[in-house]
Design an enzyme around this catalytic site. Structure first.
Site, mmCIF file in Angstrom:
data_model
loop_
_atom_site.group_PDB
_atom_site.id
_atom_site.type_symbol
_atom_site.label_atom_id
_atom_site.label_comp_id
_atom_site.label_asym_id
_atom_site.label_seq_id
_atom_site.Cartn_x
_atom_site.Cartn_y
_atom_site.Cartn_z
ATOM 1 N N CYS A 84 0.828 -1.309 0.065
ATOM 2 C CA CYS A 84 -0.112 0.088 -0.073
ATOM 3 C C CYS A 84 0.811 1.428 -0.142
ATOM 4 O O CYS A 84 1.401 1.755 -1.146
ATOM 5 C CB CYS A 84 -0.985 -0.060 1.237
ATOM 6 S SG CYS A 84 -2.431 0.912 0.911
ATOM 7 N N HIS A 175 -3.908 -5.030 -0.138
ATOM 8 C CA HIS A 175 -3.707 -5.685 1.239
ATOM 9 C C HIS A 175 -3.736 -7.001 1.235
ATOM 10 O O HIS A 175 -4.646 -7.758 1.498
ATOM 11 C CB HIS A 175 -4.693 -4.967 2.185
ATOM 12 C CG HIS A 175 -4.248 -3.568 2.645
ATOM 13 N ND1 HIS A 175 -3.812 -3.299 4.073
ATOM 14 C CD2 HIS A 175 -3.988 -2.550 1.884
ATOM 15 C CE1 HIS A 175 -3.753 -1.988 4.022
ATOM 16 N NE2 HIS A 175 -3.928 -1.440 2.951
ATOM 17 N N GLU A 177 -2.862 -9.010 3.650
ATOM 18 C CA GLU A 177 -3.110 -9.618 4.996
ATOM 19 C C GLU A 177 -4.559 -9.665 5.257
ATOM 20 O O GLU A 177 -5.001 -10.002 6.312
ATOM 21 C CB GLU A 177 -2.388 -8.972 5.979
ATOM 22 C CG GLU A 177 -2.872 -7.497 6.516
ATOM 23 C CD GLU A 177 -2.642 -6.426 5.347
ATOM 24 O OE1 GLU A 177 -3.277 -5.307 5.540
ATOM 25 O OE2 GLU A 177 -2.164 -6.664 4.122
#
Length: 687
Positions: A84, A175, A177
């Site tokens: 990001c 993202h 995660e």
């Protein structure tokens, strides 16, 4: 050999999800987490680590205050993976550009497309979660674009991944995660191999400098991964308890024992709640005031105490007062609240002047616990020779159930003045929504949980209000707490945090997404309405935030329910359940310290969101959107978010009801105001 990884956190609320992803995929990695305002020099980084992971963060990559020392990393001889903010910095470092997206993408799922196969991807499309309002475009002379998305809006094509053409720098905009991103583990696994191959070829010195050697002390000391507040303590003290197979509700027990003016009540008036707790205050309290005074039980008052010192003191006391377990989750302990401003201070933000104590906890040594599922009552005392237990058993064995619902429904209002309510104005609230959206468009936050408070002039007493509210809006985490002139009457549907010391398992149940319940609206209808992009994004962002909070103290975190719709008395809610198994040494006090304030009441990233909300709301929240519950002396804990609640700080001040909602890029100001009023109606009619 285990890889050594430097994870740089820019005060984001998802970084520890990356931390856990590294441990999930790689073979026993050594991961050090540092902040972007605590620099590590190039020589230390290159000699100590196999690669660097630049995590996400709020703000603008062109702003020095937002990125700290991150820019210099892309000049070092070390493999780097950016996420990001890390992607945007990579593009800027090598001739690329950034722009504000026309349509902000926070908590939005998109399908990743590829320019072709690469060492990072196999070229097969998959879905990822995006949290960004700024798009970055790689300069093709220096960077090779690897992946992109095609937005069905003015954004057009948006780059999602790139690598440097000659240096070991890779980055992704999305993202990996997030709980709703696919193939996050595969990304980490592939980059781990890329870093390993580069190091073997170009950094020959690394193996001899790191093999079998601990990280330098000055590096290890910078690691912000939390450590337990206190070592594990196994001291146990006695507990006296008796059980009777009697089915009585909270009101019936309180009336039978004649304790309506003093009892501390945590009631499970609806599923999934099971146990109701009635505590008798011992007169010993823990108070942490807005002026930073600490009144800790019988000890001398201490001045100018930091919130960190309060958590440390509380953890030490709790660890050394452990008692033998009883058959129910609460066996005596501390009952009370942590205010919103206590949580704000706990994450390093200076809170606004609070109208109430930051912490109020009462030591409960005598208690009655009702098991609504099995129809049993447990009477307990931490004094093993307490005759009160047998006397209470005698009284409750002959007590008769009271029709508390009927009594509350026809409660006599004759002696009460007509309540006068002052509800927040639509125009001002809508302006605040737009101000919040401006911050979202700037990249300062992904989601901001805006709130306001209604004032009610009424002379209704706390007990009467409690009986009315529980009849009108029975809730799984209801409460009646009184500390001097302060009174809290809660019908909260939201469990903040529960913890079982026996299994070391904790659970959180964040709520995001609300519609009013009416006879014509079925659960199926509610599911169809709430499963819209805005509400799903709201919930997803908070789920990812809570996973981050838990990953600081728990290695194994799961989400057994992701965005399910639940029915309550007055509303339908979009609810998720997050479960964690805490690492050795961490207790319920550690969990509270690292989870407050509730993410469902702040937004993400938490720290930056709290700072922005202080500017927008311009007044403290006090007890509202804090948490209330208990720390049991056997190590258990259960806390709810203080919402759908009425509270007052002094006998001569108005009652207050807080309400609000999460503002996202997809919010409409008038709809946000209507949602706030819908939540307000869960409590206001009880007056």
């Amino acid at each position: 050999m285990p890889q050594r990884i430097l994870l740089v956190d820019s005060y984001d609320s998802y970084s520890f999800n990356l931390y856990q992803l590294l441990h999930q995929v790689l073979d026993s990695p050594q991961v050090v987490v540092v902040r972007n305002d605590t620099p590590i020099d190039r020589q230390t980084a290159e000699s100590s680590f196999d690669w660097i992971l630049i995590g996400p963060g709020p703000g603008d990559p062109r702003n020095d205050d937002d990125v700290g020392w991150l820019r210099q990393i892309y000049t070092w001889d070390i493999p780097v993976l950016g996420v990001c903010l890390g992607f945007q910095l990579l593009c800027l470092a090598f001739g690329g550009s950034v722009r504000r997206l026309h349509t902000v993408k926070h908590g939005q799922i998109a399908t990743l497309k590829f320019t072709g196969p690469s060492d990072l991807y196999d070229g097969q499309p998959f879905d990822v979660v995006r949290y960004h309002s700024i798009g970055a475009t790689p300069d093709p002379e220096n960077l090779e674009e690897l992946a992109f998305v095609q937005d069905d809006c003015a954004n057009g094509k948006v780059s999602m991944a790139a690598r440097h053409r000659t240096r070991p720098y890779y980055a992704v905009q999305y993202h990996p995660e997030s709980i709703s991103s696919e193939r996050g583990p595969d990304l980490i696994r592939r980059f781990g191999r890329i870093a390993e191959e580069y190091n073997a070829k170009c950094r020959h010195h690394l193996g001899c400098m790191t093999n079998g050697v601990r990280l330098p002390t000055d590096v290890d000391s910078l690691d912000v991964k939390p450590r337990p507040l206190v070592p594990t303590v196994t001291t146990t003290q006695g507990l006296l308890w008796r059980e009777i197979p009697v089915s009585l509700d909270v009101v019936s027990v309180v009336e039978a024992l004649c304790i309506r003016d003093s009892a501390l009540i945590l009631e499970a008036a609806a599923k999934p709640g099971r146990y109701s707790i009635i505590g008798l205050p011992s007169g010993k309290t823990i108070r942490y005031t807005a002026s930073r005074q600490l009144h800790f039980l019988d000890e001398r008052v201490r001045e100018d105490v930091s919130v960190g010192a309060v958590w440390q003191k509380l953890a030490e006391w709790h660890a050394n007062r452990l008692v033998h377990k009883s058959p129910v989750p609460f066996c005596g302990g501390l009952v009370g609240y942590f205010s919103y401003e206590c949580g704000v201070a706990s994450i390093g933000v200076e809170p606004l002047d609070s109208p109430c104590d930051l912490v109020q906890l009462s030591l409960v040594e005598r208690s009655v616990v009702i098991d609504h599922q099995d129809g049993r009552i447990f009477v307990q005392s931490t004094c093993v020779t307490d005759t009160w237990v047998d006397e209470t058993i005698r009284i409750l064995s002959s007590a008769h159930p009271i029709d508390a619902h009927a009594r509350a429904t026809v409660a006599n209002h004759a002696n009460e003045r007509t309540p006068i309510s002052t509800v927040p104005g639509r125009a001002r609230y809508c302006d605040q929504v737009r101000q919040a959206q401006d911050y979202l468009a700037e990249g300062q936050s992904y989601e901001l949980c805006l709130t306001d408070q209604t004032r009610i002039q009424s002379d209704v007493d706390a007990w009467t209000l409690f009986t009315r509210l529980r009849a009108r809006n029975p809730a799984p985490y209801a409460a009646l707490l009184r500390f001097g002139d302060l009174a809290l009457v809660s019908s909260s549907p939201e469990r903040f945090l529960s913890f079982s010391s026996q299994s070391n398992v904790c659970q959180l149940r964040p709520i995001k997404g609300t519609i009013r319940r009416r006879p014509s609206l079925t659960l199926l209808d509610a599911e169809r309405i709430l499963r819209n992009p805005k509400d799903l994004a709201e919930n997803l962002m908070i789920v990812d935030l809570i996973r981050h909070d838990l990953h600081q103290v728990a290695s194994h975190v799961t989400c057994p329910k992701l965005m399910g719709v639940e029915a309550y008395e007055t509303v339908y809610q979009l609810v998720s359940v997050i479960r964690g198994e805490c690492d050795d040494g961490f207790t319920c006090v550690d969990l509270l310290k690292h989870s407050l304030p509730p993410g469902s009441m702040t937004g993400a990233p938490k720290k930056r969101s709290v700072q922005l909300l202080q500017q927008i709301e311009s007044k403290p929240r006090g007890i509202y959107s804090g948490v209330c519950g208990y720390l049991s002396l056997d190590g258990n804990a259960d806390w709810s978010v203080i919402i759908r609640s009425a509270f007052k700080y002094n006998s001569d001040t108005p009652w207050h009801i807080g309400a609000g909602g999460a503002v996202t890029a997809l919010s409409h100001p008038d709809a946000e105001y209507d949602e706030m009023v819908t939540k307000l109606q869960s409590t206001l009619p009880a007056f």
